[in-house]
Design an enzyme around this catalytic site. Sequence first.
Site, PDB file in Angstrom:
ATOM      1  N   HIS A 108      59.952  57.470  29.345  1.00 18.71           N
ATOM      2  CA  HIS A 108      60.460  56.330  28.582  1.00 18.71           C
ATOM      3  C   HIS A 108      59.719  56.192  27.253  1.00 18.71           C
ATOM      4  CE1 HIS A 108      61.706  54.111  32.576  1.00 18.71           C
ATOM      5  NE2 HIS A 108      62.473  55.145  32.299  1.00 18.71           N
TER       6      HIS A 108
ATOM      7  N   HIS B  31      63.626  50.215  32.076  1.00 22.89           N
ATOM      8  CA  HIS B  31      63.999  51.603  31.894  1.00 22.89           C
ATOM      9  C   HIS B  31      64.887  51.648  30.647  1.00 22.89           C
ATOM     10  CE1 HIS B  31      62.572  52.912  35.991  1.00 22.89           C
ATOM     11  NE2 HIS B  31      62.425  51.594  35.986  1.00 22.89           N
TER      12      HIS B  31
END
Length: 611
Positions: free
Chosen positions: A544, A587
């Site tokens: 990420h 996310h």
Amino acid sequence: MPILSLQEVVQKSFDYIVIGGGTAGLALAGRLSEEPTVSVLVLEAGQANLDDPKIVMPAQFGQTFGNPQYDWAFNTVKQKHTNNKIHLWSRGKALGGTSTMNFYCWSKPTKTDIDAIERLGNPGWNWTEFIKYSRKSESFHLPAQEQLDVYPHTYNPNFRGLSGPIHTSLAPQFHTIDKLMQETLVNKGIKPVEDPYGGDISGGWIASANIDPKGWKRSYSASGYLQPNLHRPNLNVLTDALVARIVFEDKLTPAADRTASAVEFLFGDGSAIHTVKANREVIVSAGTINSPKVLELSGIGQSQILSSFGLETLVDLPGVGENVQEHVWSPVSFELDDTRGVLHQTLDLLKNPDTAAKHLALYAEGKGLFRSCISSFSFLPIQSCDLPDTPSLIALAEKEAEAAKAQGSAGMGEQVDIWLEILKNKKEPDFEIVALPCVKIALAPAEPSKHYFTLLALLNHPLSRGTIHIQSKDPRVHPEIDPRYFERQIDLEIILQEIKYIRSWKETEPWKSGIVREMDPGPKYQTDDELREYIRNSLNTTWHTVGSCSMLPREKQGVVDPQLKVYGTSNVRVVDISIIPLHIAAHTQTSAYAIGEKAANIIKATFSGKN
């Protein structure tokens, strides 16, 4: 067909050239091509890989990782605070980018996290704007009655998009694990969240997934924004095209911004440089790893780094490749109790070839484990977990914040102040706990006949900052990635406290009765020092990464302005999650889509009324 041959691109001109056909890049290209009078070209370094079963069929977590047809397979440099481990950073190498290989987690940040981006000097980058563009990207499918019969899924349709290109749904498989985790959280005093897509994610909840329930296939950037629009003659794609650099015109005056006129690229396995011309803009959408690389190869970045590779500095921009932030996690695995009349199904079952074949046949009927994804989440403020070490953790955070501000670059102080404010806020989440429906490491051997699952203890707001920079002027050479994991001790300590909190569940029902044993870390690791060593050895990235082309004021090490334009240029923008200047508790795929959607509107408005 808009997927072109090399001959249809070389020495041609297009209004917009998008470098990178990934999550944000295809969202942007799809929206720009809605205007039929403009031409859009996407240059994608990977293969098309459209409708590939390894991509579109769920429950194959990590199957494409390390495969050069699908994965860039970047590596970090050795990380001294994780015992010199080199960490694999997988990224999608195909049309759709990393949306081809993510774990389907459809989550959105907190309102506070998104509003922080505006606070750092970016007017218009706030929660109101984020939710508007995020909803524009999504088509949410209500849970079927059969799902509601086994688990009381709650949702607020006002928080969901209902007509966007990316289909989201509630996967049907792991209700026994969902109940075990979510009911334990409630009994630990953690509130259930009715719907985590409205800016408040603190508590326990069931996530949606980017899976289209009509066929149970991955819904991702290529399937949503590209394939339905392949009939458009103005939407063009060239795959196997690795960008070497952006070409700029000579400056008319010393104070003038640089204007991009073309893009040079390599095609396939060839070494020849090819050129395509840009009429309006060049948009860099190559992701947090490759976007700074493209800028540096084009002469935009720190002059000292560029000159060391014989590159002329066209725009001295010290923030390129800096301020890198990454989510990381450490696993805690468990054996489930199968003796109490609960029929568990976990992905460990698919390790048996006969069972996998059975479920593959069921998938063709819209049934079985291959519809699976990760579903059970909890984002928690540290103060809600009633941990005895919380006061000392906050004290350490304050001490490390001061050190980070003193040692950091210009503008770091404002980021750190917001980071500490969130950490000390009793309503903002610091922990993230995710249920992965399989065993992850298994220091203790797993048995084929039993069922396991893993809780991931994730760090969402790291204080450590890393770098991503070129290590060659050859575009085929990957950049050097140094996330500097645990350079700030507080990052390690937060994960340590998460694991201790997870361990505290053992005296709470239904966890107490539903778990046979802890597999990892297991009984060998008991003291804080032992657990710290376990974390260092087991640490994984969450893929990420943000920050390498931060949207900040230029004097605060920014790379792009709030219009996403690269400082010192007149017509180059960056459109991907590399622009996020301070990491978010989520996310990141939803943010990538929102950035692509908003960027399209910014660019359309810029050229409104122009021929």
